[in-house]
Design a protein around this motif. Structure first.
Motif, PDB file in Angstrom:
ATOM      1  N   ARG A  20       2.418 112.086  27.211  1.00  0.00           N
ATOM      2  CA  ARG A  20       3.650 111.946  26.247  1.00  0.00           C
ATOM      3  C   ARG A  20       4.479 112.906  26.147  1.00  0.00           C
ATOM      4  O   ARG A  20       5.641 112.836  25.732  1.00  0.00           O
ATOM      5  CB  ARG A  20       2.932 111.737  24.865  1.00  0.00           C
ATOM      6  CG  ARG A  20       2.158 110.283  24.499  1.00  0.00           C
ATOM      7  CD  ARG A  20       1.236 110.059  23.334  1.00  0.00           C
ATOM      8  NE  ARG A  20       0.383 111.156  23.091  1.00  0.00           N
ATOM      9  CZ  ARG A  20      -0.269 111.234  21.902  1.00  0.00           C
ATOM     10  NH1 ARG A  20      -0.372 110.398  20.911  1.00  0.00           N
ATOM     11  NH2 ARG A  20      -1.216 112.108  22.101  1.00  0.00           N
ATOM     12  N   LYS A  21       4.163 113.918  26.752  1.00  0.00           N
ATOM     13  CA  LYS A  21       4.850 115.153  27.106  1.00  0.00           C
ATOM     14  C   LYS A  21       4.881 115.359  28.522  1.00  0.00           C
ATOM     15  O   LYS A  21       3.744 115.149  29.307  1.00  0.00           O
ATOM     16  CB  LYS A  21       4.352 116.579  26.534  1.00  0.00           C
ATOM     17  CG  LYS A  21       4.468 116.443  24.957  1.00  0.00           C
ATOM     18  CD  LYS A  21       3.784 117.600  24.405  1.00  0.00           C
ATOM     19  CE  LYS A  21       3.812 117.468  22.629  1.00  0.00           C
ATOM     20  NZ  LYS A  21       3.425 118.886  22.283  1.00  0.00           N
ATOM     21  N   PRO A  22       6.149 115.672  29.291  1.00  0.00           N
ATOM     22  CA  PRO A  22       6.202 116.069  30.539  1.00  0.00           C
ATOM     23  C   PRO A  22       5.115 117.056  31.302  1.00  0.00           C
ATOM     24  O   PRO A  22       4.843 118.021  30.764  1.00  0.00           O
ATOM     25  CB  PRO A  22       7.501 116.477  30.768  1.00  0.00           C
ATOM     26  CG  PRO A  22       8.339 116.055  29.685  1.00  0.00           C
ATOM     27  CD  PRO A  22       7.224 115.995  28.467  1.00  0.00           C
ATOM     28  N   ILE A  63       9.561 112.568  36.893  1.00  0.00           N
ATOM     29  CA  ILE A  63      10.907 112.940  36.335  1.00  0.00           C
ATOM     30  C   ILE A  63      11.165 114.166  37.043  1.00  0.00           C
ATOM     31  O   ILE A  63      12.303 114.826  36.685  1.00  0.00           O
ATOM     32  CB  ILE A  63      10.572 113.045  34.810  1.00  0.00           C
ATOM     33  CG1 ILE A  63       9.571 114.267  34.495  1.00  0.00           C
ATOM     34  CG2 ILE A  63      10.697 111.847  34.271  1.00  0.00           C
ATOM     35  CD1 ILE A  63       9.478 114.734  32.991  1.00  0.00           C
ATOM     36  N   SER A  64      10.609 114.933  38.202  1.00  0.00           N
ATOM     37  CA  SER A  64      10.862 116.274  38.560  1.00  0.00           C
ATOM     38  C   SER A  64      11.692 115.644  39.761  1.00  0.00           C
ATOM     39  O   SER A  64      11.719 114.729  40.217  1.00  0.00           O
ATOM     40  CB  SER A  64       9.573 117.118  39.095  1.00  0.00           C
ATOM     41  OG  SER A  64       8.747 115.976  40.023  1.00  0.00           O
ATOM     42  N   ASP A  65      12.383 116.753  40.231  1.00  0.00           N
ATOM     43  CA  ASP A  65      13.149 116.596  41.237  1.00  0.00           C
ATOM     44  C   ASP A  65      12.382 116.573  42.576  1.00  0.00           C
ATOM     45  O   ASP A  65      11.421 117.091  42.739  1.00  0.00           O
ATOM     46  CB  ASP A  65      14.503 117.567  41.460  1.00  0.00           C
ATOM     47  CG  ASP A  65      15.356 117.489  40.499  1.00  0.00           C
ATOM     48  OD1 ASP A  65      15.733 116.550  39.705  1.00  0.00           O
ATOM     49  OD2 ASP A  65      15.950 118.879  40.003  1.00  0.00           O
ATOM     50  N   GLN A  74       5.665 111.777  33.057  1.00  0.00           N
ATOM     51  CA  GLN A  74       5.774 111.392  31.563  1.00  0.00           C
ATOM     52  C   GLN A  74       5.467 109.917  31.587  1.00  0.00           C
ATOM     53  O   GLN A  74       6.016 109.115  32.254  1.00  0.00           O
ATOM     54  CB  GLN A  74       7.068 112.027  30.834  1.00  0.00           C
ATOM     55  CG  GLN A  74       8.183 111.100  31.270  1.00  0.00           C
ATOM     56  CD  GLN A  74       9.267 111.728  30.379  1.00  0.00           C
ATOM     57  OE1 GLN A  74       9.546 112.926  29.863  1.00  0.00           O
ATOM     58  NE2 GLN A  74      10.558 110.896  30.108  1.00  0.00           N
ATOM     59  N   VAL A  75       5.111 109.476  30.443  1.00  0.00           N
ATOM     60  CA  VAL A  75       5.016 108.014  29.943  1.00  0.00           C
ATOM     61  C   VAL A  75       6.472 107.754  29.952  1.00  0.00           C
ATOM     62  O   VAL A  75       7.381 108.021  29.311  1.00  0.00           O
ATOM     63  CB  VAL A  75       4.092 108.284  28.820  1.00  0.00           C
ATOM     64  CG1 VAL A  75       4.929 108.373  27.413  1.00  0.00           C
ATOM     65  CG2 VAL A  75       3.372 106.790  28.694  1.00  0.00           C
ATOM     66  N   THR A  76       6.237 106.348  30.252  1.00  0.00           N
ATOM     67  CA  THR A  76       7.824 105.311  29.981  1.00  0.00           C
ATOM     68  C   THR A  76       7.540 104.480  28.586  1.00  0.00           C
ATOM     69  O   THR A  76       6.828 104.602  28.178  1.00  0.00           O
ATOM     70  CB  THR A  76       7.680 104.370  31.273  1.00  0.00           C
ATOM     71  OG1 THR A  76       6.718 103.576  31.132  1.00  0.00           O
ATOM     72  CG2 THR A  76       7.971 105.132  32.596  1.00  0.00           C
TER      73      THR A  76
END
Length: 105
Positions: A20-22, A63-65, A74-76
């Protein structure tokens, strides 16, 4: 039609709650261990297999580059919906424990 992977395994459930948090992989393992009071310790192979499966079903996202060393997930929005469905399902079980319904007495 029921969404894929439901009901979630304990491991997948805890991973999604952690995300729920990255977080990156090692941090996920630490958070899951903390959330479960040390009762669930995920091996790296298990973690990355679960992450791949959750990502394939669009429950989590990277979500990282692409060039970054650590992969952050992270959760969608769909993953949040899945967690809500699981929350309702598990609360139903809790209410059965609390009320005594479903016993053969």
């Amino acid at each position: 039609m029921r969404p894929k992977l439901l009901p979630l395994s304990e491991t997948m459930h805890l991973i999604m709650l952690a995300l729920r948090k990255p977080l990156h992989g090692y941090a996920i393992m630490q958070v899951v261990s903390q959330m479960s009071d040390g009762q669930v310790n995920i091996a790296a192979g298990t973690l990355y297999g679960a992450l791949d499966n959750l990502k394939k079903h669009n429950y989590i996202e990277l979500i990282s580059d692409p060039g970054e060393r650590k992969k952050v997930y992270q959760v969608t929005a769909l993953g949040k919906e899945i967690l809500e469905l699981e929350n309702k399902r598990l609360n139903k079980f809790i209410s059965l424990y609390e009320s005594g319904d479903g016993s053969n007495e």
